[in-house]
Design an enzyme around this catalytic site. Structure first.
Site, PDB file in Angstrom:
ATOM      1  CE  LYS A  79      57.430  80.253 -19.498  1.00 61.14           C
ATOM      2  NZ  LYS A  79      56.093  79.399 -20.236  1.00 61.14           N
ATOM      3  CB  SER A 154      57.330  75.455 -19.164  1.00 62.27           C
ATOM      4  OG  SER A 154      56.438  76.848 -19.575  1.00 62.27           O
ATOM      5  CB  SER A 178      53.322  76.562 -18.833  1.00 62.46           C
ATOM      6  OG  SER A 178      54.012  75.409 -19.236  1.00 62.46           O
TER       7      SER A 178
HETATM    8  N1  GLN Z   1      53.538  70.483 -19.509  1.00 64.77           N
HETATM    9  C1  GLN Z   1      53.073  70.809 -20.807  1.00 64.77           C
HETATM   10  C2  GLN Z   1      54.242  70.428 -21.816  1.00 64.77           C
HETATM   11  O1  GLN Z   1      55.216  70.074 -21.442  1.00 64.77           O
HETATM   12  C3  GLN Z   1      52.869  72.153 -20.723  1.00 64.77           C
HETATM   13  C4  GLN Z   1      53.977  73.108 -21.279  1.00 64.77           C
HETATM   14  C5  GLN Z   1      53.248  74.534 -21.493  1.00 64.77           C
HETATM   15  O2  GLN Z   1      52.241  75.001 -21.188  1.00 64.77           O
HETATM   16  N2  GLN Z   1      54.202  75.314 -22.070  1.00 64.77           N
HETATM   17  O3  GLN Z   1      54.252  70.457 -22.943  1.00 64.77           O
END
Ligand code: GLN
Length: 492
Positions: A79, A154, A178
């Site tokens: 990532k 994400s 995410s």
């Molecule tokens: N969708 C969640 C957020 O926007 C989780 C994102 C994540 O785990 N990085 O914060």
């Protein structure tokens, strides 16, 4: 061999050991597929061709010298939130579009030590804020199961590369789901470890008390291999825990499903936005686990309604603090022709950050400001403790807790969900981060549009080995994890 991308990690490891193919051949095979297929998927921000081939040759040489580990020469995608020395590290943001990291994140360094070959850096929501991977400066990544749908977020790039067979496994990070939600949207297995199990050193920070890295792959077995590399204490991360690491691969059969008590939270199955097909697939998977010997126990998680408001105070508050370092001065994007220092700060930040990141900085700064700190941030921290206690009470009764990973399957690209609607989609994943617990998502079937559905299993602290083992048993008896998106079938 033309089907190297179909091999599991164990098969790759055995194939390399038996000299059926070299790391060079395997790496070239993946690089060719990426060049051919990724333009349709949009998952890689940077493909590191030269680095990958050099690492592959080095891996082959080590193997010749009899110094290979199980994973020497196996390709991986990272990532783009993990710092990689000498390689662009963007966090999906214009702010870091020109950032070449001077050092490796611990996870990346551990991968190198194990002999992993870096194929490249993959797309993500900007600064890991989002659930669709659409907020990236580099554009939206597509879901390999349906190219007009999002892969989730994400870590959408990490999920898409594995689902399209453009990497055998990938690293991800999970602040509020995410790893698990994109795994669910792309028919993969993804593990969010206990907070402190994997080093956060060199991971671009979003919300430090929630961020945790973990593996994303086809199966629990594949995840276990990557977990063996990622887990461990790191003196460079003060929240990393000094606790012996288990051998996740060796333990894959250590947990028996016979008599395993699986908690079914009443409140989770009454959530308004829970899609009927998702609910049905999750319930079928629970029935299967029951057939395999597990005992289903209805439990209460009474704090469910507080998850979204609590997370969406704490995460933006920490983000607003973490992202204050991007000031246009030391590194990253700098606005042109600033009039004075204030203009430099203001314009660098408003030009360098996208809309969702700016929204979170505003919410977080507001919640932390002098007049509101007690009313919002301190209150949210107290509720966070109650959420944790709710889980701990449940774990007195059961071994693991089952839930959908997400209330729906993948959204259409550009479905322009309003932000609050998007935040509500995180209901099943964010409490796990607030409590610091481990959880896994595994594929359990499809909806009417043939989009994958994920089952989430939440464990008590340090139970990642047990979670991998439970999913492994399930995957020995089912074949959802072996099914491929159409685009993955294309030959290189
Ligand atoms: N969708 C969640 C957020 O926007 C989780 C994102 C994540 O785990 N990085 O914060």
């Amino acid at each position: 061999m033309t089907d190297l991308h179909r091999l599991s990690i164990r098969e790759i490891s055995e194939g390399l050991a038996a000299a059926k193919f070299s790391s060079r051949e395997l790496t070239e095979h993946y690089l060719k597929r990426i060049a051919k297929i990724d333009p349709q998927v949009g998952s890689y921000v940077t493909v590191t061709n030269d680095v990958a081939l050099a690492q592959a040759d080095a891996a082959d040489a080590l193997r010749q010298a009899g110094q290979a580990t199980a994973l020497t020469g196996v390709p991986v995608a990272h990532k783009d939130i993990f710092c990689t020395q000498g390689i662009k590290t963007t966090a999906g943001s214009k702010m870091l579009d020109n950032f070449i990291s001077p050092y490796d994140a611990t996870v990346v360094a551990q991968g190198k030590n194990a002999g992993l070959v870096t194929l490249g850096k993959v797309n993500m929501d900007e600064f890991a804020m989002g659930s669709t991977s659409e907020s990236s400066f580099y554009g939206a990544t597509k879901n390999p199961w349906a190219l007009d749908h999002v892969p989730g977020g994400s870590s959408g790039g990490s999920a898409a590369v594995v689902a399209a067979d453009l990497a055998p496994f990938a690293t991800g990070t999970d602040t509020g789901g995410s790893i698990r939600q994109p795994a669910s949207f792309c028919g993969l297995t993804g593990l969010k470890p206990t907070y402190g199990r994997v080093s956060r050193y060199g991971i671009i920070a979003y919300a430090s008390s929630l961020d945790q890295a973990g593996p994303m792959a086809r199966s629990a077995e594949d995840c276990a291999y990557l977990m063996n590399v990622m887990a461990g204490h790191d003196a460079k991360d003060s929240t990393s825990v000094d606790k012996a690491v288990e051998d996740y691969v060796a333990n894959l059969n250590a947990t028996t499903l016979k008599g395993l008590r699986i908690g079914i939270p009443k409140q989770y199955f009454n959530v308004a936005g829970l899609d009927a097909a998702v609910k049905a697939r999750v319930e079928e998977s629970l029935k299967k686990l029951e057939e395999l010997g597990a005992v289903l126990v209805e439990i209460d998680l009474n704090m469910t309604e507080s998850y979204v408001p609590t997370y969406y105070l704490i995460a933006p508050a920490e983000a607003s603090s973490n992202l204050s370092r991007y000031d246009g001065v030391r590194y990253g994007y700098r606005a042109e022709n600033p009039q004075d220092i204030l203009d430099l700060y203001k314009r660098s930040r408003s030009e360098g950050f996208g809309a969702e990141v700016q929204r979170r900085i505003l919410i977080g700064t507001y919640a932390l400001s002098a007049g509101y700190y007690d009313a919002y941030y301190v209150k949210a921290q107290k509720v966070r403790r109650l959420i944790q206690q709710d889980f701990l009470k449940a774990f007195e009764q059961v071994d693991v807790i089952a839930a959908p990973t997400a209330p729906t399957t993948a959204y259409k690209i550009g479905a322009s969900l309003d932000p609050v609607e998007m935040y509500l989609g995180d209901i099943y994943t964010i409490a796990v981060n607030l409590a610091g617990l481990p959880a896994i998502s595994a594929p359990v079937g499809f909806d009417q549009d043939h989009l994958p559905v994920g089952l989430q299993l939440i464990g008590n602290y340090w139970s990642e080995s047990q979670l991998l083992s439970v999913v492994h048993q399930y995957q020995q008896a089912t074949d959802w994890h072996t099914q491929r998106a159409a685009i993955a079938e294309e030959n290189a």
